[in-house]
Enzyme design. Structure first.
Site, PDB file in Angstrom:
ATOM      1  N   ASP A  52       0.797  -1.227   0.000  1.00 18.16           N
ATOM      2  CA  ASP A  52       0.000   0.000   0.000  1.00 18.16           C
ATOM      3  C   ASP A  52       0.833   1.282   0.000  1.00 18.16           C
ATOM      4  O   ASP A  52       0.647   2.152  -0.836  1.00 18.16           O
ATOM      5  CB  ASP A  52      -0.925  -0.013   1.216  1.00 18.16           C
ATOM      6  CG  ASP A  52      -1.717   1.260   1.371  1.00 18.16           C
ATOM      7  OD1 ASP A  52      -2.478   1.578   0.434  1.00 18.16           O
ATOM      8  OD2 ASP A  52      -1.591   1.936   2.404  1.00 18.16           O
ATOM      9  N   ASP A  55       4.431   0.558   3.997  1.00 20.25           N
ATOM     10  CA  ASP A  55       4.241  -0.698   4.727  1.00 20.25           C
ATOM     11  C   ASP A  55       4.024  -1.841   3.743  1.00 20.25           C
ATOM     12  O   ASP A  55       4.139  -1.673   2.530  1.00 20.25           O
ATOM     13  CB  ASP A  55       3.064  -0.564   5.699  1.00 20.25           C
ATOM     14  CG  ASP A  55       1.773  -0.140   4.995  1.00 20.25           C
ATOM     15  OD1 ASP A  55       1.761  -0.041   3.741  1.00 20.25           O
ATOM     16  OD2 ASP A  55       0.763   0.096   5.684  1.00 20.25           O
ATOM     17  N   TYR A 202      -8.253   2.667   6.403  1.00 22.16           N
ATOM     18  CA  TYR A 202      -9.084   2.949   5.230  1.00 22.16           C
ATOM     19  C   TYR A 202     -10.576   2.733   5.512  1.00 22.16           C
ATOM     20  O   TYR A 202     -11.279   2.064   4.757  1.00 22.16           O
ATOM     21  CB  TYR A 202      -8.614   2.120   4.034  1.00 22.16           C
ATOM     22  CG  TYR A 202      -7.252   2.536   3.546  1.00 22.16           C
ATOM     23  CD1 TYR A 202      -7.080   3.719   2.837  1.00 22.16           C
ATOM     24  CD2 TYR A 202      -6.126   1.775   3.828  1.00 22.16           C
ATOM     25  CE1 TYR A 202      -5.821   4.123   2.405  1.00 22.16           C
ATOM     26  CE2 TYR A 202      -4.856   2.176   3.405  1.00 22.16           C
ATOM     27  CZ  TYR A 202      -4.716   3.343   2.698  1.00 22.16           C
ATOM     28  OH  TYR A 202      -3.471   3.749   2.283  1.00 22.16           O
ATOM     29  N   GLU A 408       5.119  10.091   4.070  1.00 19.03           N
ATOM     30  CA  GLU A 408       4.830   8.749   3.556  1.00 19.03           C
ATOM     31  C   GLU A 408       4.497   8.851   2.067  1.00 19.03           C
ATOM     32  O   GLU A 408       4.180   9.919   1.538  1.00 19.03           O
ATOM     33  CB  GLU A 408       3.678   8.082   4.316  1.00 19.03           C
ATOM     34  CG  GLU A 408       3.528   6.607   3.949  1.00 19.03           C
ATOM     35  CD  GLU A 408       2.886   5.767   5.034  1.00 19.03           C
ATOM     36  OE1 GLU A 408       3.227   4.579   5.128  1.00 19.03           O
ATOM     37  OE2 GLU A 408       2.052   6.298   5.777  1.00 19.03           O
TER      38      GLU A 408
END
Length: 428
Positions: A52, A55, A202, A408
């Site tokens: 994703d 990670d 999510y 990220e």
């Protein structure tokens, strides 16, 4: 800015996110085969797909949205990809996702939506090739429905079927068959997927927009008026005309309006699409250097998504100069207009400490653990093309690995960004 060059880099980012057995033509050679034992609850092969973000969980919902957005960009701006000599790599990027979705769709009303445990996964820092933690697989079915997940996966497969219609007709047909089954599953067995899959990651605000989105993509892929009628019925049933202006992995309502306007030129949807872009252009909430500021988490991702769908409104012939100028301003902000690049490996002072585990690890057999996370050194591997989360509302940004809000990277961060690049490069 060299939009074509950045487009190629973005495709390299997707290669770096690949899970499973890597192909012989893999360009990102510091990544190796990983997660080769990903299996469903009954031993089904669930290898492949994309990690994703920084990670190693495979979250099906945002992954499907990313593939839909990439496919939309290829459908609308194939000329941009061709000009950048990247059309074949773009197809491969989409196929890496859709091959995985086909594996996850193990029966008509059964779809795996996640592989890996978010909490377990985030408790470690290392290479995906070295993972030893448990990687459970979670699915939706008739008794545990998840309409957002099924409908978004249907949209991804339907849009990809258009991408492969002439390039690989047999594969295109397979994708479309699965898309139609998944949409029927999503609509017949309605439920929020967040109640079935890991609720900490999510979380969905509702499945209404995904059902309409899926119906529209099936209409475009099949030409069957029944899907357009279905979209109209669902749009009315869910009162989507009352929804606010938003487009991202969770809420697709403005994407629905733009795509609908593009498909049918229906006045109501054209007006809603133009209203969204006008709102973004005139939004008072912009950073001092010009980024349209929607939310602090993934600020660049949301601006890129807005840029792409406004380029699609322009492509449909509505206010093209104004909307393209807006989109260009947002993408150019990310590439250097703000005084630095926010794309790893490109431009002036790009991020080099992005919150991304595999690129922060030196080559094996060197150890990779939390010491690498805490290191002040740049990531040993350049994660070319990755768009970082981005600055806060005052343009404030620090290139620090531990700052996962601003630093990220993720598959959905690059999807609208890459599609906007293809559109701009086509126009250049």
């Amino acid at each position: 800015y060299e939009y074509g060059e950045v487009l190629k880099m973005s495709l390299l980012f997707y290669e770096a996110q690949r899970s499973g057995k890597l192909p012989a033509d893999q360009k990102v050679t510091w990544r190796k085969d990983s997660a080769l034992n990903d299996k469903g609850q009954n031993g089904e092969d669930l290898t492949g797909g994309y990690y994703d973000a920084g990670d190693y969980v495979k979250f099906g919902f945002p992954m499907a949205f990313s593939m839909t957005l990439l496919a939309w960009g290829v459908i609308s701006h194939e000329a941009g990809y061709t000009k950048a000599s990247s059309l074949e790599d773009a197809r491969k990027a989409i196929k890496w996702g859709t091959d995985y979705f086909l594996k996850c769709h193990v029966s008509e009303h059964e779809l795996y939506g996640q592989v890996g445990d978010g909490t377990l996964d985030h408790d470690s820092w290392g290479r995906p090739e070295d993972m030893t933690m448990e990687r459970p697989a979670t699915k939706i079915d008739e008794d545990h429905p998840g309409s957002e997940l099924a409908a978004e996966t249907a949209a991804a497969l339907a849009s990809a079927s258009i991408v492969f219609k002439t390039a690989d007709p047999s594969y295109s047909t397979t994708l479309l068959n699965h898309a139609e089954q998944l949409f029927e599953f999503a609509d017949t067995f309605r439920g929020n997927y967040s109640k079935v899959l890991d609720p900490a990651f999510y979380t969905s605000s509702g499945y209404e927009d995904e059902l309409v989105w899926g119906a529209l993509w099936l209409y475009k892929a099949t030409g069957d008026e029944a899907y357009l009628t279905k979209a109209e019925s669902l749009y009315s049933e869910f009162h989507l005309a009352e929804y606010g202006r938003w487009f991202g992995w969770d809420q697709k309502i403005s994407g629905v309006e733009v795509f609908w306007a593009q498909l049918t030129k229906a006045t109501a949807h054209v007006n809603k699409a133009k209203d969204y872009c006008d709102y973004m252009i005139n939004k008072e909430d912009k950073t001092p250097k010009g980024l349209v500021y929607i939310e602090k988490w993934g600020s660049l991702r949301l601006a890129a998504d807005a840029a792409f769908i406004c380029l699609e409104v322009a492509e449909a012939g509505f206010n093209p100069d104004e909307y393209r100028e807006f989109a260009k301003s947002q993408i150019d902000y990310m590439l250097g207009d703000a005084g630095r690049s926010y794309v790893v490996g490109y431009g002036v002072n790009p991020p080099s400490h992005e919150h991304h585990r595999s690129s922060s690890c030196p080559d094996a057999p060197a150890t990779c653990d939390w010491d690498n996370y805490n290191s002040e050194d740049p990531n040993p591997h350049v994660l070319y093309g990755a768009l970082v989360g981005g600055p806060y509302e005052d343009d404030d940004y620090e290139d620090i690995r531990s700052d996962y809000v601003r630093n990220e990277v993720a598959c959905d961060y690059n999807a609208g960004f890459q599609s906007a690049l293809a559109a701009l490069y086509e126009l250049a």
